[in-house]
Scaffold this active site. Structure first.
Site, PDB file in Angstrom:
ATOM      1  CE1 TYR A 235      -4.518  -7.952  -4.720  1.00 52.00           C
ATOM      2  CE2 TYR A 235      -6.106  -8.011  -2.916  1.00 52.00           C
ATOM      3  CZ  TYR A 235      -5.730  -7.574  -4.167  1.00 52.00           C
ATOM      4  OH  TYR A 235      -6.573  -6.745  -4.878  1.00 52.00           O
TER       5      TYR A 235
ATOM      6  CD  GLU B  47      -4.240  -5.395  -7.006  1.00 53.97           C
ATOM      7  OE1 GLU B  47      -5.343  -5.961  -7.127  1.00 53.97           O
ATOM      8  OE2 GLU B  47      -3.384  -5.360  -7.906  1.00 53.97           O
TER       9      GLU B  47
END
Ligand code: GDP
Ligand code: MN
Length: 381
Positions: free
Chosen positions: A101, A189
């Site tokens: 991530y 993101e």
């Protein structure tokens, strides 16, 4: 404003972040064609503005162009969390070794952007934060200095990324920071950023949220807004520069000023009602704007009563009253309405409204109680 995955990844790619080759389409036959061009082994990805598409069946791997077409047909007919899939992204499939991530958002308490990385990619970061918060590594970015090399290395070390990927990771982190900064984003993101079996880093998913208040300086980004998926009331509200947020109560509210709007909602709740929306018509609203606001409120079938709470300063009571009358000529409605009008030209406003079938109130508490009562069918004008 949220961007679709394909839009976010295109922006990321402009900042040097590696993304898979692919194409967007709303047509299954075209999906087959794209799959052929990409060599047959592709992933079909629904483009809807919610997370967790994978779990919902909106992300599927195809091993041949024919399978790509079949899956495209299926996915294009799907509804994911209430949103119908109108477009799909057909990407070259990646052979994934592991999922990371990487994301940036604003930390309001620290008053700085924060870049976060985790070895637990592919899972929603909120879940990682709940279950294994120590698996999220954070660095705070000084907006004047930007992301520093050592910070990218701290993240890489913190998630135990193998050394051979550090250089590439640092470039991706820097690209993500620059995309975030230059687009005035509130979120950028990559989840997951994957290590492929070919030992490359690749941004397989992408998500950006842009700051609506800064969109005026990004006409190219503003154009990316997907009007298909936006509720019509919000499009309409934006056209008239109204701040409108739909809620799930029964009392429609029209208020001038955001603080007053929040106070009005609080008082409604305090007296046992539930607001159907937040709506700030702003200072000095014209009658056209007021009329648009009322149309928007009345377009919500949950609205059982409307409360106007207008505190005249720059906003003039007579102008508001004219707007209300104008809207009521267009929209026939028997929804009861309560007005509380004070300040500039309040008397003129009340005079004008006496032609309409209105319940009037002198104080906010009185107005809220009358609106709640009216919404329960207890009062009519
Ligand atoms: P989300 O569920 O909406 O976050 O959509 P993602 O694009 O993140 O996809 C969900 C999951 O599908 C990823 O975490 C991957 O595990 C998997 N996935 C996505 N693209 C590929 C791909 O090209 N190849 C493989 N093998 N898996 C993929
Ligand atoms: Mn994802």
């Amino acid at each position: 404003m949220k961007l679709h995955e394909y839009q976010s990844k295109q922006i990321f790619s402009n900042y040097g972040i590696p993304i898979p080759s692919g194409g967007v389409t709303s047509n299954a036959a075209e999906a087959k064609q794209i799959a052929e061009e990409l060599g047959g082994h592709v992933v079909i990805k629904s483009q809807v503005l919610v997370g967790g598409r994978g779990k919902a069946g909106g992300i599927r791997l195809a091993k041949s162009p024919q399978e790509a077409e079949d899956l495209a047909t299926q996915i294009l007919g799907m509804e994911i969390k209430g949103l119908s899939v109108r477009r799909i992204l057909v990407d070259e499939a990646a052979n994934i070794e592991s999922e990371i991530y990487l994301g940036i958002t604003n930390d309001r308490a620290k008053r700085k952007p924060v870049m976060m990385a985790s070895s637990e990619g592919g899972v929603e970061i909120e879940q990682v934060a709940r279950d294994t918060p120590d698996k999220i590594i954070k660095v705070y970015i000084d907006p004047l200095l930007g992301l520093r090399d050592y910070q990218a290395r701290d993240l890489a070390a913190g998630i135990d990324l193998p050394r051979e990927h550090w250089r590439s990771f640092a470039q991706i982190a820097l690209g993500l920071w620059q995309a975030y900064l230059n687009c005035d984003a509130t979120l950028a993101e990559i989840n997951p950023l994957v290590i492929t079996s070919g030992n490359r880093l690749l941004a397989v998913d992408g998500k950006m949220v842009l700051d609506d208040n800064a969109l005026f300086r990004h006409p190219d980004l503003a154009e990316m807004r997907d009007l298909d998926i936006e509720p019509a009331a919000e499009t309409e509200a934006r056209k008239f520069s109204l701040s409108y947020i739909k809620l799930d109560g029964h009392i429609g509210c029209m208020v001038n000023g955001d603080g007053l709007a929040m106070a009005t909602m609080d008082i409604i709740k305090l007296h046992g009602g539930k607001p159907a929306n937040f709506l700030d018509i702003g200072g000095g609203a014209s009658s056209e704007k007021v009329a648009a606001a009322l149309r928007i409120i009345l377009s919500d079938p949950n609205v059982k009563a409307v409360l106007f709470n207008i505190f005249g300063g720059i906003t003039r009571g007579d102008e508001v009253a004219r707007g209300i009358l104008a809207a009521l000529q267009e929209v026939r409605t028997d929804v009861p309405m309560v007005t509380r009008l004070v300040g500039t030209n309040a008397e003129e406003g009340k005079q004008i409204l006496s032609q309409a079938n209105m319940i009037t109130a002198d104080t906010l508490v009185d107005a809220a109680q009358k609106a709640i009562h009216a919404a329960q069918g207890g009062l009519s004008g």
